[in-house]
Scaffold this motif. Structure first.
Motif, mmCIF file in Angstrom:
data_model
loop_
_atom_site.group_PDB
_atom_site.id
_atom_site.type_symbol
_atom_site.label_atom_id
_atom_site.label_comp_id
_atom_site.label_asym_id
_atom_site.label_seq_id
_atom_site.Cartn_x
_atom_site.Cartn_y
_atom_site.Cartn_z
ATOM 1 N N UNK A 9 0.831 -1.211 0.000
ATOM 2 C CA UNK A 9 0.000 0.000 0.000
ATOM 3 C C UNK A 9 0.862 1.256 0.000
ATOM 4 N N UNK A 10 1.955 1.230 0.740
ATOM 5 C CA UNK A 10 2.858 2.378 0.729
ATOM 6 C C UNK A 10 3.479 2.594 -0.647
ATOM 7 N N UNK A 14 3.043 5.929 -2.855
ATOM 8 C CA UNK A 14 4.173 6.713 -3.345
ATOM 9 C C UNK A 14 4.175 6.808 -4.872
ATOM 10 N N UNK A 15 3.780 5.733 -5.540
ATOM 11 C CA UNK A 15 3.694 5.778 -7.001
ATOM 12 C C UNK A 15 2.642 6.778 -7.463
ATOM 13 N N UNK A 19 3.404 10.131 -9.674
ATOM 14 C CA UNK A 19 2.754 10.374 -10.955
ATOM 15 C C UNK A 19 1.988 11.694 -10.945
ATOM 16 N N UNK A 20 1.330 12.002 -9.815
ATOM 17 C CA UNK A 20 0.600 13.267 -9.717
ATOM 18 C C UNK A 20 1.545 14.455 -9.810
ATOM 19 N N UNK A 21 2.689 14.373 -9.134
ATOM 20 C CA UNK A 21 3.666 15.467 -9.167
ATOM 21 C C UNK A 21 4.208 15.660 -10.586
ATOM 22 N N UNK A 22 4.500 14.561 -11.275
ATOM 23 C CA UNK A 22 5.031 14.656 -12.644
ATOM 24 C C UNK A 22 4.003 15.283 -13.578
ATOM 25 N N UNK A 23 2.748 14.847 -13.477
ATOM 26 C CA UNK A 23 1.698 15.414 -14.335
ATOM 27 C C UNK A 23 1.470 16.890 -14.041
ATOM 28 N N UNK A 24 1.488 17.265 -12.756
ATOM 29 C CA UNK A 24 1.301 18.673 -12.398
ATOM 30 C C UNK A 24 2.441 19.521 -12.938
ATOM 31 N N UNK A 25 3.675 19.040 -12.822
ATOM 32 C CA UNK A 25 4.812 19.791 -13.354
ATOM 33 C C UNK A 25 4.729 19.938 -14.870
ATOM 34 N N UNK A 103 4.361 2.280 -17.318
ATOM 35 C CA UNK A 103 3.093 2.270 -18.040
ATOM 36 C C UNK A 103 1.971 2.970 -17.316
ATOM 37 N N UNK A 104 1.981 2.920 -15.988
ATOM 38 C CA UNK A 104 0.925 3.579 -15.218
ATOM 39 C C UNK A 104 0.953 5.091 -15.414
ATOM 40 N N UNK A 105 2.147 5.671 -15.461
ATOM 41 C CA UNK A 105 2.272 7.116 -15.682
ATOM 42 C C UNK A 105 1.765 7.503 -17.063
ATOM 43 N N UNK A 106 2.157 6.751 -18.084
ATOM 44 C CA UNK A 106 1.731 7.069 -19.453
ATOM 45 C C UNK A 106 0.226 6.897 -19.605
ATOM 46 N N UNK A 107 -0.310 5.811 -19.015
ATOM 47 C CA UNK A 107 -1.752 5.575 -19.091
ATOM 48 C C UNK A 107 -2.527 6.686 -18.388
#
Length: 492
Positions: A9-10, A14-15, A19-25, A103-107
């Protein structure tokens, strides 16, 4: 066992945060870039006025346009980012610094672009237009909130109208879907609506891209310095200087002429255009021989090679559609990055795919603004009103959001569509996809042949001085012997 569950779960938490930080940036950088672009075209007088209310409304509408343009830029970068990410993971499979690229980030990025595209097309841009045109309901207090209420009411009425039209269309075409959409609006109705919008965008790309591919030669040629054989810069510069002096005398003598007084603004604009043209010609005259004799031919050869490569890849895709059903565009849930390259030529082929996708997007934008229907939307530096900015943002978003489907349908890339991009109703129709590929190949080939032949004829006529013939003489009837004799006399 509980420790393992907590660690999993941790890790998932963290993933998700990463991913949220990368998309926001990413969206923040694209938003700032889009704001700088719009700031170069917006009319300053609309934002610096004595009416504080109008200035506030225009600023809010500009922020919405900036968000829409940033979504459009991100939609253009979807396929290049996905293809390059796969190649990076293939090159560095065990790298610790590349673990964030998965793949999760790209999806998730594809899903966000799809969501924001729907939000901008259906809600934000219509609201921005109604917001700038509204004045508040009669009898209500004036202010920004009064305009917000009126814009929201108009947006709701427009949404009901559009949803009703689409429901009738779905009832005529697919009766089962129309019945289900009454009970499940989000699952059937809105995807059907966006499927129609995407189909319109793909058809618009089909019309604009071949025209843009042919126009890219002339647009690029106007930005580069041509060899002396094809262009006499000194002659053009002298004519421009003479025209500038003539306009300057007219403006200076405006106090003695009533006609010039009435047309003073038009003369000043024409004078500024001629002055900028003269400055550009002077810069081109100072170009080095390498830039003049090597840059232009290389640019033309690169454009020709990219266009021919696009046509060949589409023709190869047509053959694959006839022989292999896996060539049909389809969606996938897990991209499986880092497993295999999406090009048979490896990293080099993937890089070529990225270049071709970006080249097709630029060509479609050039063709869009070159079309007689949309020439009036062409933005002008520091002279584009807010309504035109809204129309341009909507048009670019429609083109860019259809680019992934367009590229996959033509077989430019083998990267299948992720998320809701692969759930369009018409993607599984073989006849639609096959006919689309044939039309693109035919239109592009015809435009390319016409552009090359006419360009060669025009440059030869200009180089040999035959463009100075009187209009009563048809240049197409000039015999080849006269053309050759004129060229030999020039050489001597």
């Amino acid at each position: 066992m509980e420790t393992d569950d907590v660690s999993v779960r941790e890790q998932l938490f963290h993933n998700r945060v990463r991913e949220t930080i990368i998309c926001v940036l990413l969206f923040t950088c694209l938003y700032m870039l889009s704001y700088l672009i719009l700031n170069q075209f917006r009319k300053t007088a609309e934002f610096v006025t004595d009416d504080v209310e109008d200035a506030t409304v225009n600023k809010i509408a500009l922020w919405l346009c900036t968000f829409t343009l940033s979504v459009a830029v991100c939609a253009v970068l979807l396929l290049p980012i996905s293809i390059l990410s796969n190649e990076v993971l293939l090159t560095f499979p065990q790298s610790y610094y590349m673990q964030w690229l998965n793949g999760s980030l790209i999806h998730g990025l594809w899903n966000l672009v799809f969501l924001f595209s729907n939000l901008s097309l259906v809600f934000l841009m219509p609201f921005a237009y109604f917001f700038t045109e509204s004045e508040g309901f009669a009898g209500s207090r004036k202010g920004v909130m009064a305009r917000v209420y009126e814009a929201v009411v108009l947006l709701l009425l427009l949404a009901l109208l559009v949803l009703g039209i689409v429901w009738v269309a779905s009832a005529l075409l697919h009766d089962n879907i129309a019945r289900k959409s009454l009970y499940d609006l989000w699952e059937y109705y809105l995807p059907y609506l966006y499927s129609g919008i995407s189909l319109f965008g793909v058809l618009l790309l089909l019309l604009c891209t071949p025209l843009g591919l042919s126009r890219m030669f002339s647009v690029t040629g106007s930005l580069l310095v041509k060899p002396r054989l094809l262009e006499d810069v000194e002659d053009t510069l002298s004519c421009t200087t003479f025209e500038e002096d003539s306009l300057s005398r007219k403006i200076n003598c405006g106090s003695t002429s009533c006609w010039v007084k009435l047309n003073m603004e038009a003369l000043k604009k024409e004078y500024q255009a001629v002055q900028s043209k003269r400055v550009a010609l002077e810069m081109r005259r100072k170009a080095s021989p390498w830039q003049r004799n090597l840059g232009y031919p290389l640019a033309m050869l690169v454009l020709l090679a990219l266009t021919v490569m696009c046509v060949l890849m589409v023709c190869f895709n047509v053959l694959e559609l006839l022989l292999d059903e896996t060539a049909m565009p389809r969606g996938m849930e897990d991209p499986h990055l880092g497993m295999a390259s999406f090009s048979m030529f490896g990293s080099l082929g993937a890089a070529v795919q990225v270049v071709l996708i970006l080249y097709l997007m630029v060509s479609s934008v050039v063709g869009f603004y070159s079309s007689p229907l949309f020439t009036g939307l062409l933005p002008r530096a520091q002279d584009t009103n807010l309504t035109q900015i809204i129309a341009n943002c909507v048009s670019l978003l429609i083109l860019s959001s259809a680019l992934p489907v367009f590229s996959r349908t033509l077989g430019i890339t083998r990267f299948d569509l992720l998320g809701d991009f692969g759930r369009y109703n018409w993607l599984g129709n073989f006849y639609v996809v096959f006919l689309y590929n044939m039309l693109f190949a035919g239109l592009t080939s015809a435009s390319l042949i016409k552009t090359v032949t006419w360009a060669v004829q025009r440059e030869l006529i200009r180089a040999f001085g035959l463009h100075r013939l009187p209009l009563t003489v048809s240049r197409s009837t000039v015999p080849f012997r006269l053309l050759l004799a004129s060229g030999l006399s020039k050489i001597q």
